[in-house]
Design an enzyme around this catalytic site. Sequence first.
Site, PDB file in Angstrom:
ATOM      1  CG  ASN A   1      -1.647   1.370   1.393  1.00 57.87           C
ATOM      2  OD1 ASN A   1      -1.841   2.001   0.133  1.00 57.87           O
ATOM      3  ND2 ASN A   1      -2.115   1.490   2.783  1.00 57.87           N
TER       4      ASN A   1
ATOM      5  CE  LYS B   1      -0.238   3.380   4.532  1.00 53.73           C
ATOM      6  NZ  LYS B   1      -0.281   3.535   5.726  1.00 53.73           N
TER       7      LYS B   1
ATOM      8  CG  HIS C   1      -5.928   2.164   5.570  1.00 56.28           C
ATOM      9  ND1 HIS C   1      -6.124   3.373   6.180  1.00 56.28           N
ATOM     10  CD2 HIS C   1      -4.919   1.223   4.718  1.00 56.28           C
ATOM     11  CE1 HIS C   1      -4.284   2.365   6.601  1.00 56.28           C
ATOM     12  NE2 HIS C   1      -3.837   1.779   5.800  1.00 56.28           N
TER      13      HIS C   1
ATOM     14  CD  GLU D   1      -3.149   5.805   6.794  1.00 58.17           C
ATOM     15  OE1 GLU D   1      -2.829   5.266   5.930  1.00 58.17           O
ATOM     16  OE2 GLU D   1      -1.663   5.003   7.012  1.00 58.17           O
TER      17      GLU D   1
ATOM     18  CD  GLU E   1      -3.539  -2.459   7.231  1.00 61.57           C
ATOM     19  OE1 GLU E   1      -2.727  -2.622   6.269  1.00 61.57           O
ATOM     20  OE2 GLU E   1      -4.055  -1.425   6.958  1.00 61.57           O
TER      21      GLU E   1
ATOM     22  N   GLY F   1       2.297   2.111  10.848  1.00 66.63           N
ATOM     23  CA  GLY F   1       3.327   3.678  10.871  1.00 66.63           C
ATOM     24  C   GLY F   1       3.934   3.783  12.028  1.00 66.63           C
TER      25      GLY F   1
ATOM     26  CB  SER G   1       4.798  -1.537  12.509  1.00 60.96           C
ATOM     27  OG  SER G   1       4.372  -0.369  12.430  1.00 60.96           O
TER      28      SER G   1
HETATM   29  P1  PGA Z   1       2.533   0.182   7.964  1.00 59.50           P
HETATM   30  O1  PGA Z   1       1.069   0.425   6.629  1.00 59.50           O
HETATM   31  O2  PGA Z   1       2.947  -0.798   7.230  1.00 59.50           O
HETATM   32  O3  PGA Z   1       3.416   1.931   7.227  1.00 59.50           O
HETATM   33  O4  PGA Z   1       2.620   0.375   8.922  1.00 59.50           O
HETATM   34  C1  PGA Z   1      -0.033  -0.591   6.198  1.00 59.50           C
HETATM   35  C2  PGA Z   1      -0.966  -0.190   6.199  1.00 59.50           C
HETATM   36  O5  PGA Z   1      -0.999   1.068   6.338  1.00 59.50           O
HETATM   37  O6  PGA Z   1      -1.499  -0.641   5.115  1.00 59.50           O
END
Ligand code: PGA
Length: 252
Positions: free
Chosen positions: A10, A12, A98, A100, A168, A174, A214
Amino acid sequence: MLRKKLIAGNWKMNGKLEDGVNLARAVSAAVRKLTKPQCEFLICPPFTLLYSVKKVLRGNKVALGAQDAHTASKGAHTGDISSEMLKDIGCSYVILGHSERRTNHGESSRVVARKAAAAHANGLKTIICIGETEKERDEGRTIEVCTKQIRNSMPAGSQAFNTVIAYEPVWAIGTGKTPTPQDVEEVHAAIRKAVAKKLNKTIASRMRILYGGSVKPTNASEFLSLPDVDGALIGGASLKAEDFMAIAKSVY
Ligand code: PGA
């Protein structure tokens, strides 16, 4: 193999044209070198890069996905992109719900379910994201929250071939923090039960449930070796081809 593992990147809101094309080229070349890939590969660049990345991936074993899609196929929705349009340019997957998007755009599980139904109707596979916040976890509500999100975000008629779940934990995205493998296995098993309840046992036993939050080359095998973890949704580490491939190699 009942459920082939899926390694999904992903990206982003990252990457200008040149960066995106170079990253896709690097991933594509590395996947081409694998004689017998043990997993499926997917990359989900931002909308602006999809078409150029598709050209890089043509004929390759890496699938292309987007990071959101509207509930409608077309019409007066300024700034939005539909599943029909994504399918048209060669996407086969779309990430929906997601955290976010749930946080920054106020997307509810009901909206996610409508988006997913539209995606399925247009022949796209969905990756439906769920996960608890840190507060919900501290209150011991992880399984309750995830179960409810499954119930409400997954449209009726979802099938194992067109739906992937990504667990997640919001607090792990992150941040470099992760749940323990035992915690992840417990939540994944509960998610599979919730899918069985909503759809049926056969679909649940075939549906892939990814872990995300992460995931790095250094911790990937802890998660990818768990019985109910069928792949990973990778954010930060998917922006470096070597890291993305190192994570995939821990499936072997
Ligand atoms: P990350 O993000 O691996 O940077 O923690 C995962 C995601 O949001 O899909």
